[in-house]
Scaffold this active site. Structure first.
Site, PDB file in Angstrom:
ATOM      1  N   PRO A 195      -6.328   1.233  17.950  1.00  0.00           N
ATOM      2  CA  PRO A 195      -5.902   0.698  16.650  1.00  0.00           C
ATOM      3  C   PRO A 195      -5.887   1.719  15.506  1.00  0.00           C
ATOM      4  O   PRO A 195      -5.474   1.382  14.393  1.00  0.00           O
ATOM      5  CB  PRO A 195      -6.924  -0.414  16.373  1.00  0.00           C
ATOM      6  CG  PRO A 195      -8.087  -0.114  17.231  1.00  0.00           C
ATOM      7  CD  PRO A 195      -7.592   0.633  18.415  1.00  0.00           C
ATOM      8  N   TYR A 209       3.011   6.834  10.028  1.00  0.00           N
ATOM      9  CA  TYR A 209       2.208   5.686   9.620  1.00  0.00           C
ATOM     10  C   TYR A 209       3.086   4.545   9.108  1.00  0.00           C
ATOM     11  O   TYR A 209       2.867   3.380   9.447  1.00  0.00           O
ATOM     12  CB  TYR A 209       1.175   6.093   8.551  1.00  0.00           C
ATOM     13  CG  TYR A 209       0.062   5.085   8.395  1.00  0.00           C
ATOM     14  CD1 TYR A 209      -1.131   5.234   9.095  1.00  0.00           C
ATOM     15  CD2 TYR A 209       0.196   3.971   7.571  1.00  0.00           C
ATOM     16  CE1 TYR A 209      -2.148   4.300   8.979  1.00  0.00           C
ATOM     17  CE2 TYR A 209      -0.812   3.031   7.441  1.00  0.00           C
ATOM     18  CZ  TYR A 209      -1.986   3.203   8.149  1.00  0.00           C
ATOM     19  OH  TYR A 209      -2.987   2.273   8.046  1.00  0.00           O
ATOM     20  N   HIS A 262       0.839  -1.199   0.000  1.00  0.00           N
ATOM     21  CA  HIS A 262       0.000   0.000   0.000  1.00  0.00           C
ATOM     22  C   HIS A 262       0.871   1.244   0.000  1.00  0.00           C
ATOM     23  O   HIS A 262       1.631   1.480   0.937  1.00  0.00           O
ATOM     24  CB  HIS A 262      -0.946   0.003   1.205  1.00  0.00           C
ATOM     25  CG  HIS A 262      -2.157  -0.838   0.982  1.00  0.00           C
ATOM     26  ND1 HIS A 262      -3.434  -0.367   1.086  1.00  0.00           N
ATOM     27  CD2 HIS A 262      -2.260  -2.127   0.593  1.00  0.00           C
ATOM     28  CE1 HIS A 262      -4.279  -1.330   0.775  1.00  0.00           C
ATOM     29  NE2 HIS A 262      -3.584  -2.416   0.484  1.00  0.00           N
ATOM     30  N   TYR A 311      -9.947   5.838   6.231  1.00  0.00           N
ATOM     31  CA  TYR A 311     -10.251   6.224   7.607  1.00  0.00           C
ATOM     32  C   TYR A 311     -11.285   7.339   7.515  1.00  0.00           C
ATOM     33  O   TYR A 311     -10.997   8.398   6.955  1.00  0.00           O
ATOM     34  CB  TYR A 311      -9.003   6.741   8.318  1.00  0.00           C
ATOM     35  CG  TYR A 311      -7.967   5.675   8.631  1.00  0.00           C
ATOM     36  CD1 TYR A 311      -7.955   5.057   9.875  1.00  0.00           C
ATOM     37  CD2 TYR A 311      -7.006   5.299   7.702  1.00  0.00           C
ATOM     38  CE1 TYR A 311      -6.996   4.082  10.182  1.00  0.00           C
ATOM     39  CE2 TYR A 311      -6.051   4.337   7.996  1.00  0.00           C
ATOM     40  CZ  TYR A 311      -6.057   3.727   9.238  1.00  0.00           C
ATOM     41  OH  TYR A 311      -5.111   2.772   9.533  1.00  0.00           O
ATOM     42  N   LYS A 370      -0.709   0.573  14.931  1.00  0.00           N
ATOM     43  CA  LYS A 370       0.625   0.509  15.525  1.00  0.00           C
ATOM     44  C   LYS A 370       0.859  -0.652  16.496  1.00  0.00           C
ATOM     45  O   LYS A 370       2.003  -0.905  16.892  1.00  0.00           O
ATOM     46  CB  LYS A 370       0.919   1.827  16.277  1.00  0.00           C
ATOM     47  CG  LYS A 370       1.136   3.002  15.363  1.00  0.00           C
ATOM     48  CD  LYS A 370       2.529   2.987  14.766  1.00  0.00           C
ATOM     49  CE  LYS A 370       2.644   3.765  13.493  1.00  0.00           C
ATOM     50  NZ  LYS A 370       2.512   2.997  12.260  1.00  0.00           N
TER      51      LYS A 370
HETATM   52  P1  RFL Z   1      -0.894 -11.002  22.034  1.00  0.00           P
HETATM   53  O1  RFL Z   1      -1.232 -11.109  20.574  1.00  0.00           O
HETATM   54  O2  RFL Z   1      -1.964 -10.596  22.962  1.00  0.00           O
HETATM   55  O3  RFL Z   1      -0.271 -12.398  22.481  1.00  0.00           O
HETATM   56  C1  RFL Z   1      -0.010 -12.695  23.831  1.00  0.00           C
HETATM   57  C2  RFL Z   1      -0.099 -14.194  24.001  1.00  0.00           C
HETATM   58  O4  RFL Z   1       0.210 -14.522  25.357  1.00  0.00           O
HETATM   59  C3  RFL Z   1      -0.702 -15.510  25.804  1.00  0.00           C
HETATM   60  N1  RFL Z   1      -0.773 -15.432  27.284  1.00  0.00           N
HETATM   61  C4  RFL Z   1      -0.144 -16.292  28.094  1.00  0.00           C
HETATM   62  N2  RFL Z   1       0.622 -17.364  27.842  1.00  0.00           N
HETATM   63  C5  RFL Z   1       1.111 -18.050  28.910  1.00  0.00           C
HETATM   64  N3  RFL Z   1       0.849 -17.704  30.199  1.00  0.00           N
HETATM   65  C6  RFL Z   1       0.101 -16.630  30.496  1.00  0.00           C
HETATM   66  N4  RFL Z   1      -0.148 -16.303  31.752  1.00  0.00           N
HETATM   67  C7  RFL Z   1      -0.441 -15.874  29.424  1.00  0.00           C
HETATM   68  N5  RFL Z   1      -1.221 -14.781  29.345  1.00  0.00           N
HETATM   69  C8  RFL Z   1      -1.411 -14.533  28.052  1.00  0.00           C
HETATM   70  C9  RFL Z   1      -1.999 -15.179  25.101  1.00  0.00           C
HETATM   71  O5  RFL Z   1      -2.877 -16.301  25.023  1.00  0.00           O
HETATM   72  C10 RFL Z   1      -1.493 -14.730  23.727  1.00  0.00           C
HETATM   73  O6  RFL Z   1      -1.418 -15.792  22.813  1.00  0.00           O
HETATM   74  O7  RFL Z   1       0.323  -9.972  22.259  1.00  0.00           O
HETATM   75  P2  RFL Z   1       1.608  -9.709  21.365  1.00  0.00           P
HETATM   76  O8  RFL Z   1       2.252 -10.978  20.926  1.00  0.00           O
HETATM   77  O9  RFL Z   1       2.400  -8.688  22.085  1.00  0.00           O
HETATM   78  O10 RFL Z   1       1.030  -9.057  20.014  1.00  0.00           O
HETATM   79  C11 RFL Z   1       0.388  -7.791  20.015  1.00  0.00           C
HETATM   80  C12 RFL Z   1      -0.648  -7.715  18.899  1.00  0.00           C
HETATM   81  O11 RFL Z   1      -1.478  -8.851  18.966  1.00  0.00           O
HETATM   82  C13 RFL Z   1      -1.486  -6.426  18.986  1.00  0.00           C
HETATM   83  O12 RFL Z   1      -0.687  -5.324  19.327  1.00  0.00           O
HETATM   84  C14 RFL Z   1      -2.204  -6.081  17.640  1.00  0.00           C
HETATM   85  O13 RFL Z   1      -3.109  -7.075  17.282  1.00  0.00           O
HETATM   86  C15 RFL Z   1      -2.939  -4.741  17.748  1.00  0.00           C
HETATM   87  N6  RFL Z   1      -3.701  -4.404  16.541  1.00  0.00           N
HETATM   88  C16 RFL Z   1      -3.079  -3.889  15.412  1.00  0.00           C
HETATM   89  N7  RFL Z   1      -1.740  -3.745  15.386  1.00  0.00           N
HETATM   90  C17 RFL Z   1      -1.111  -3.296  14.250  1.00  0.00           C
HETATM   91  O14 RFL Z   1       0.121  -3.155  14.266  1.00  0.00           O
HETATM   92  N8  RFL Z   1      -1.802  -2.988  13.092  1.00  0.00           N
HETATM   93  C18 RFL Z   1      -3.158  -3.130  13.034  1.00  0.00           C
HETATM   94  O15 RFL Z   1      -3.715  -2.919  11.971  1.00  0.00           O
HETATM   95  C19 RFL Z   1      -3.859  -3.555  14.233  1.00  0.00           C
HETATM   96  N9  RFL Z   1      -5.175  -3.705  14.237  1.00  0.00           N
HETATM   97  C20 RFL Z   1      -5.095  -4.577  16.525  1.00  0.00           C
HETATM   98  C21 RFL Z   1      -5.807  -4.208  15.346  1.00  0.00           C
HETATM   99  C22 RFL Z   1      -5.766  -5.102  17.633  1.00  0.00           C
HETATM  100  C23 RFL Z   1      -7.126  -5.257  17.610  1.00  0.00           C
HETATM  101  N10 RFL Z   1      -7.740  -5.823  18.765  1.00  0.00           N
HETATM  102  C24 RFL Z   1      -8.757  -6.779  18.756  1.00  0.00           C
HETATM  103  C25 RFL Z   1      -7.158  -5.565  20.059  1.00  0.00           C
HETATM  104  C26 RFL Z   1      -7.172  -4.351  15.292  1.00  0.00           C
HETATM  105  C27 RFL Z   1      -7.850  -4.850  16.432  1.00  0.00           C
HETATM  106  C28 RFL Z   1      -9.351  -4.942  16.312  1.00  0.00           C
HETATM  107  C1  PHB Z   2      -7.175  -3.901   9.994  1.00  0.00           C
HETATM  108  O1  PHB Z   2      -7.111  -4.170   8.780  1.00  0.00           O
HETATM  109  O2  PHB Z   2      -7.618  -4.705  10.822  1.00  0.00           O
HETATM  110  C2  PHB Z   2      -6.739  -2.561  10.455  1.00  0.00           C
HETATM  111  C3  PHB Z   2      -6.134  -1.700   9.555  1.00  0.00           C
HETATM  112  C4  PHB Z   2      -5.732  -0.432   9.992  1.00  0.00           C
HETATM  113  C5  PHB Z   2      -5.945  -0.052  11.299  1.00  0.00           C
HETATM  114  C6  PHB Z   2      -6.528  -0.928  12.208  1.00  0.00           C
HETATM  115  C7  PHB Z   2      -6.942  -2.198  11.774  1.00  0.00           C
HETATM  116  O3  PHB Z   2      -5.579   1.187  11.687  1.00  0.00           O
END
Ligand code: RFL
Ligand code: PHB
Length: 389
Positions: A292, A384, A72, A200, A296
């Site tokens: 989100p 970004y 992108h 957005y 980041k």
């Molecule tokens: P995670 O993914 O939460 O993984 C942590 C893992 O640890 C396990 N755990 C344990 N294991 C053993 N013992 C324990 N006591 C434990 N407690 C927990 C859990 O089961 C899990 O498997 O953290 P990690 O690895 O630091 O990764 C972070 C990312 O997952 C998170 O920052 C992103 O998903 C955030 N996010 C986005 N980030 C981006 O960079 N770009 C995006 O476009 C973006 N979109 C999003 C997002 C997060 C979203 N939600 C639902 C929060 C969109 C959404 C909707």
């Molecule tokens: C996504 O595709 O899930 C997504 C993309 C951009 C964002 C957050 C989530 O800022």
């Protein structure tokens, strides 16, 4: 059992760190509370910064990403019927890629399995001991049996609700938090994306985001109340609301279909300082959360992994602890900038319950500045695509 580094958490942070260390001959054991299937069913991030893409290449897990991800060159912002493009490639010569967190996590699991890396699922009662001494260890139960792993270091990659952060004593740990008064309702649908770039959208009815995973898989979000429940939102209601928040020309092109996933996420900014306590190092969501809006979360997790990986390699290969000693400082310096970008973008694009007419005028002026001012666009583009590590 003994290993060099115990990694708590088998999400993207823990798996990526484990894979990078494995390639340098550093032994790890990953403990994960859930099953592999559970972790892979979580639909989350979609946008990867160049830094994360490079790290995945270094980890030797980029083959499918390089083939299937979508590059992108920019992103779009809309307000009412206005739509404008911020072209990262033209402004700063960089881009981002779209590749789902689920796919990236699957690639990392496959790589760990192929490498024969130790990974223990469904661990319970994980406890971290003696991180201030030279010989820390971790205890946990699995299948009802208590186990212990002795190690040199512990990487706390266990997300926001994990145990690692809470191991740092209250007297040392300082937490900074802002909870936003709304959430995002997201759906995944097997329909073609409405636009070739993400949109957005700021609208009178609240924020919306049009994103995607591939040519026939779209991800859409609308700002919702914190009290809303997924069951309250039929697919029809979601599509109707989304259309009302997009410029007419975009809404007219929207292809709708049944959702294959629907979930609500609250929005929060959160940082824990320090990110190191003796031989325990926090990485990713365990130490910080961003709303989100700036995409980041996963990307800040990746920069932590990069700094910790560098520090551990320096320790084992050069017998030099400098990288580990400066880990918290270096990671936090970048995190706070990403926090600011995510917070500012959230403020610019959402409707807040207590916004006055003056506040709305300010928000509008900010979006118009971004629309018409190249310096503002360059700042947005740099943040970004991701600040350098
Ligand atoms: P995670 O993914 O939460 O993984 C942590 C893992 O640890 C396990 N755990 C344990 N294991 C053993 N013992 C324990 N006591 C434990 N407690 C927990 C859990 O089961 C899990 O498997 O953290 P990690 O690895 O630091 O990764 C972070 C990312 O997952 C998170 O920052 C992103 O998903 C955030 N996010 C986005 N980030 C981006 O960079 N770009 C995006 O476009 C973006 N979109 C999003 C997002 C997060 C979203 N939600 C639902 C929060 C969109 C959404 C909707
Ligand atoms: C996504 O595709 O899930 C997504 C993309 C951009 C964002 C957050 C989530 O800022």
């Amino acid at each position: 059992m003994r290993t060099q580094v115990v990694i708590i958490g088998g999400g993207p942070s823990g798996l990526l760190l484990g894979q990078l260390l494995h390639r340098k001959g550093i032994e790890t054991v990953i403990l994960e509370r859930k099953t592999r299937e559970y972790v892979l069913a979580r639909i989350r991030a979609g946008i990867l910064e160049t830094g994360l893409v490079e790290l995945l290449r270094e980890a030797g897990v980029s083959e499918r990403m390089d083939r299937e991800s979508l590059v992108h060159d920019g992103t779009c912002i809309s307000y009412e019927n206005e739509l404008f493009d911020i072209n990262f490639s033209k402004l700063i010569g960089q881009n981002v890629v779209v590749y789902g967190q689920t796919e990236l996590t699957r690639d990392l699991y496959d790589a760990r399995e192929a490498a024969g890396g130790r990974m223990i699922f469904e661990t319970e009662n994980v406890e971290i001991h003696d991180t201030e001494r030279d010989a820390p260890y971790v205890t946990f139960t699995v299948d009802g049996t208590e186990q212990r792993i002795d190690c040199d270091f512990i990487a706390g990659c266990d997300g926001f609700h994990g145990v690692s952060r809470k191991t740092i004593p209250d007297s040392v740990r300082k937490e900074y938090e802002k909870v936003f008064p709304f959430g995002w309702l997201g759906i995944l649908s097997e329909t073609p994306p409405v636009h070739d770039e993400l949109i957005y959208a700021n609208s009178q009815r609240g924020f919306a985001l049009c994103s995607m995973r591939n040519e026939n898989l779209s991800r859409y979000y609308v700002q919702c109340e914190l009290t809303d429940r997924v069951e309250d939102w039929s697919d029809e209601a979601f599509w109707e609301e989304l259309k009302r928040r997009l410029p007419e020309a975009v809404a007219d092109k929207l292809v709708t279909g049944p959702s294959i996933e629907k979930s609500i996420a609250p929005l929060r900014s959160f940082v824990c300082e320090p990110m190191r306590w003796g031989r325990l190092f926090l990485c990713g969501d365990a130490a910080h959360i961003v709303p989100p809006t700036g995409a980041k979360g996963l990307n800040t997790a990746a920069s932590d992994v990069h700094y910790l990986y560098e520090g551990l390699v320096q320790f084992y290969q050069d017998k030099d602890a400098e990288g580990l000693d400066t880990y918290s400082q270096r990671a936090l310096a970048r995190i706070w900038k990403a926090e600011r970008f995510s917070w500012a973008t959230t403020n610019m694009l959402h409707r807040f319950p207590d916004q006055s007419d003056f506040d709305l005028k300010m928000q509008r002026a900010e979006i118009e500045s971004l629309h018409h001012n190249e310096i503002a666009q360059r700042w947005f583009a740099q943040n970004y695509v991701g600040l350098p590590y």
